[in-house]
Design an enzyme around this catalytic site. Structure first.
Site, short mmCIF file in Angstrom:
data_model
loop_
_atom_site.label_atom_id
_atom_site.label_comp_id
_atom_site.label_asym_id
_atom_site.label_seq_id
_atom_site.Cartn_x
_atom_site.Cartn_y
_atom_site.Cartn_z
N SER A 1 -94.01 3.50 -12.73
CA SER A 1 -95.26 4.07 -12.22
C SER A 1 -96.17 4.35 -13.40
O SER A 1 -95.73 4.90 -14.42
CB SER A 1 -94.99 5.36 -11.45
OG SER A 1 -96.19 5.87 -10.90
N GLU A 2 -97.44 3.99 -13.27
CA GLU A 2 -98.35 4.04 -14.43
C GLU A 2 -98.61 5.45 -14.93
O GLU A 2 -99.13 5.62 -16.04
CB GLU A 2 -99.68 3.35 -14.08
CG GLU A 2 -100.47 4.06 -13.02
CD GLU A 2 -101.51 3.15 -12.38
OE1 GLU A 2 -102.68 3.54 -12.38
OE2 GLU A 2 -101.15 2.07 -11.90
N ASN A 3 -98.26 6.48 -14.14
CA ASN A 3 -98.44 7.84 -14.64
C ASN A 3 -97.31 8.26 -15.57
O ASN A 3 -97.32 9.36 -16.11
CB ASN A 3 -98.55 8.84 -13.48
CG ASN A 3 -97.33 8.85 -12.58
OD1 ASN A 3 -96.83 7.80 -12.19
ND2 ASN A 3 -96.85 10.02 -12.23
#
Length: 217
Positions: free
Chosen positions: A45-47
């Site tokens: 997940s890009e976070n």
């Protein structure tokens, strides 16, 4: 015809053993719930999460563990957390094998529009532009038409583009389609959907080759 879970379940069949996979906001986040148990997959997940698992059961949520869409998630043994610089280093460095995104429009040449509707406020483009610029294998999860019944698989996108000529495959509530140099190649049709239904719902060029099988989930 498929619902959102059905779309995610069909896309899960595209996930292979050993893949590193980025899941976008919306329908793509459901894919982690349907991946086969006998393969090893790392969801990113890009976070800043690597090793996402399925969504938690009600009552077992941890508000500090979320995906890029701010939904609570679970993590698998060996999962790691890191900053955005590291996350986007993975993405821009092409270390992700498969990217699964939602979209508002996809053009027959593989252009994708999924970040902005003119006149509506958005907080920012997010990481979608990095993902579509870096990934070689991009699958879009979307409804075939909008709420007005108008096609979202177009000759040319009308909304601001996120990426150009980057989409490889699309799974909608009606069909599975491959993006080719000549348009959308129909690979499978959803249960209860016939080819004529798909033709009517597709504005862009639709390529038909022989009998189109009904998809299995």
């Amino acid at each position: 015809m498929l619902n959102k879970e059905g779309i995610a379940k069909r896309i899960a069949k595209e996930v292979k053993d050993g893949y590193y996979v980025n899941l976008g906001i919306g329908i793509p986040t459901l894919v982690a719930n349907f991946v086969r148990n006998d393969i090893n997959v790392e969801f990113q997940s890009e976070n800043g999460v690597l090793g996402m698992g399925p969504f938690p059961y009600e009552g077992e949520e941890d508000a500090d563990i979320i995906n890029a869409g701010k939904q609570t998630i679970t993590t698998l043994p060996g999962a790691s957390f890191f900053d955005s610089a590291t996350s986007f280093g993975m993405i821009r460095g092409q270390h992700v094998d498969l990217t699964i995104l939602g979209a508002m429009e996809v053009a027959e040449n593989g252009d994708i529009a999924n970040w902005k509707i003119p006149g509506k406020m958005v907080k920012g483009m997010g990481g979608a532009m990095d993902l579509v610029a870096s990934a070689e294998n991009i699958i879009v999860a979307m409804m075939h038409t909008n709420k007005a019944g108008e096609s979202k698989l177009l000759k040319r996108c009308t909304l601001p583009l996120t990426g150009v000529g980057c989409v490889t495959k699309i799974v909608t509530n009606l069909a599975v389609l491959e993006v080719t140099s000549k348009g959308f190649k129909l690979l499978e049709r959803a249960p209860g959907v016939d080819v004529e239904d798909i033709k009517k719902a597709t504005e862009g060029a639709l390529i038909l080759e022989g009998d189109v099988p009904e998809m299995t989930l």
